[in-house]
Design a protein around this motif. Structure first.
Motif, PDB file in Angstrom:
ATOM      1  N   LYS A   1       8.369   9.225   5.914  1.00 45.91           N
ATOM      2  CA  LYS A   1       8.671   9.563   4.520  1.00 45.91           C
ATOM      3  C   LYS A   1       7.788  10.714   4.040  1.00 45.91           C
ATOM      4  N   LEU A   2       6.524  10.687   4.432  1.00 42.89           N
ATOM      5  CA  LEU A   2       5.627  11.771   4.047  1.00 42.89           C
ATOM      6  C   LEU A   2       6.074  13.097   4.660  1.00 42.89           C
TER       7      LEU A   2
ATOM      8  N   GLN B   1      -5.805   8.715   0.049  1.00 40.77           N
ATOM      9  CA  GLN B   1      -6.063   7.449  -0.629  1.00 40.77           C
ATOM     10  C   GLN B   1      -5.430   6.290   0.122  1.00 40.77           C
ATOM     11  N   THR B   2      -4.258   6.542   0.686  1.00 40.31           N
ATOM     12  CA  THR B   2      -3.581   5.494   1.443  1.00 40.31           C
ATOM     13  C   THR B   2      -4.384   5.091   2.672  1.00 40.31           C
ATOM     14  N   LEU B   3      -4.898   6.064   3.395  1.00 42.55           N
ATOM     15  CA  LEU B   3      -5.668   5.757   4.598  1.00 42.55           C
ATOM     16  C   LEU B   3      -6.947   4.989   4.266  1.00 42.55           C
TER      17      LEU B   3
ATOM     18  N   THR C   1       0.819  -1.205   0.000  1.00 46.38           N
ATOM     19  CA  THR C   1       0.000   0.000   0.000  1.00 46.38           C
ATOM     20  C   THR C   1       0.854   1.257   0.000  1.00 46.38           C
ATOM     21  N   PHE C   2       1.976   1.216   0.724  1.00 47.21           N
ATOM     22  CA  PHE C   2       2.853   2.378   0.839  1.00 47.21           C
ATOM     23  C   PHE C   2       3.808   2.517  -0.350  1.00 47.21           C
ATOM     24  N   LEU C   3       3.843   1.511  -1.199  1.00 46.85           N
ATOM     25  CA  LEU C   3       4.782   1.517  -2.315  1.00 46.85           C
ATOM     26  C   LEU C   3       4.535   2.723  -3.216  1.00 46.85           C
ATOM     27  N   GLY C   4       5.598   3.462  -3.517  1.00 46.46           N
ATOM     28  CA  GLY C   4       5.459   4.643  -4.360  1.00 46.46           C
ATOM     29  C   GLY C   4       4.980   5.868  -3.612  1.00 46.46           C
ATOM     30  N   GLU C   5       4.792   5.729  -2.295  1.00 52.38           N
ATOM     31  CA  GLU C   5       4.379   6.842  -1.443  1.00 52.38           C
ATOM     32  C   GLU C   5       3.144   7.566  -2.000  1.00 52.38           C
TER      33      GLU C   5
END
Length: 209
Positions: free
Chosen positions: A154-155, A99-101, A90-94
């Motif tokens: 990273k964010l 959308q991630t949540l 899910t975190f791949l490519g940041e």
């Protein structure tokens, strides 16, 4: 040749024993989830399996408690590995935070619902584990939190979220949605689209710069 034949027979017995033990664990997991550990008797468990009480004790000398602990420990590493792999994918490519949540809520709900009985038992009967077993479980379950903590860091470097206690933020979000998912599972419902979006909006605003 005789030695090879003996080895083959022992292997077959081992396979049969493994199948029997798995049958006991699968049936116990279903009954413990449906009725609770304390409300499920060994007699009821043996009747559901179609096994004599003596045979069940042969595989699990500690009886019902032995079975419960085996249910909670069985394939635990594999469960956590699947969740961590999902998070990392899910975190791949940041991707963008919102959308991630949303993906996390849907994905974790799927992981829990696919193994509903296990998670219900774990929540209700975790205190039945030995202290060292609880510590081993805690060491495994911290991995998803660490994966999300790394993502939030990273964010922050990218400027998408503010500087904060990333471990606490990850713990707050993941614990929040797991509690909501399990509550819904117990009541027989699931998170609605509006509720999920409200959660996402809350954390996005909380973590924004």
């Amino acid at each position: 040749m005789a030695a090879e034949g003996k080895k083959s027979r022992m292997t077959n017995r081992d396979m049969q024993a493994a199948e029997r033990k798995q049958q006991i664990l699968d049936t116990a997991k279903r009954l413990f989830a449906e009725k609770g550990y304390h409300a499920t008797s060994m007699r009821e468990l043996n009747k559901a399996i179609g096994m004599t009480e003596a045979l069940a004790y042969h595989y699990f000398p500690g009886g019902k408690l032995d079975i419960l602990r085996a249910v909670l420990q069985h394939a635990q590493e594999e469960r956590i590995a699947r969740i961590v792999a999902f998070l990392e994918q899910t975190f791949l490519g940041e991707p963008a935070l919102g959308q991630t949540l949303l993906s996390l809520i849907d994905g974790i709900a799927g992981q829990i619902q696919n193994d509903r009985d296990y998670f219900l038992i774990l929540i209700q009967e975790r205190n039945q584990l030995e202290p060292e077993q609880q510590e081993a479980l805690d060491a495994l379950t911290i991995q998803p939190f660490q994966a999300m903590e790394a993502y939030l860091k990273k964010l922050s470097v990218r400027g998408d979220v503010r500087e904060m206690d990333f471990g606490m933020a990850a713990s707050q979000f993941l614990s929040h949605i797991v509690v909501l998912i399990v509550q819904g599972m117990i009541k027989g419902n699931s998170l609605q689209k509006e509720q999920k979006q409200r959660i996402v909006d809350y954390y996005a605003a909380l973590w924004s710069r």
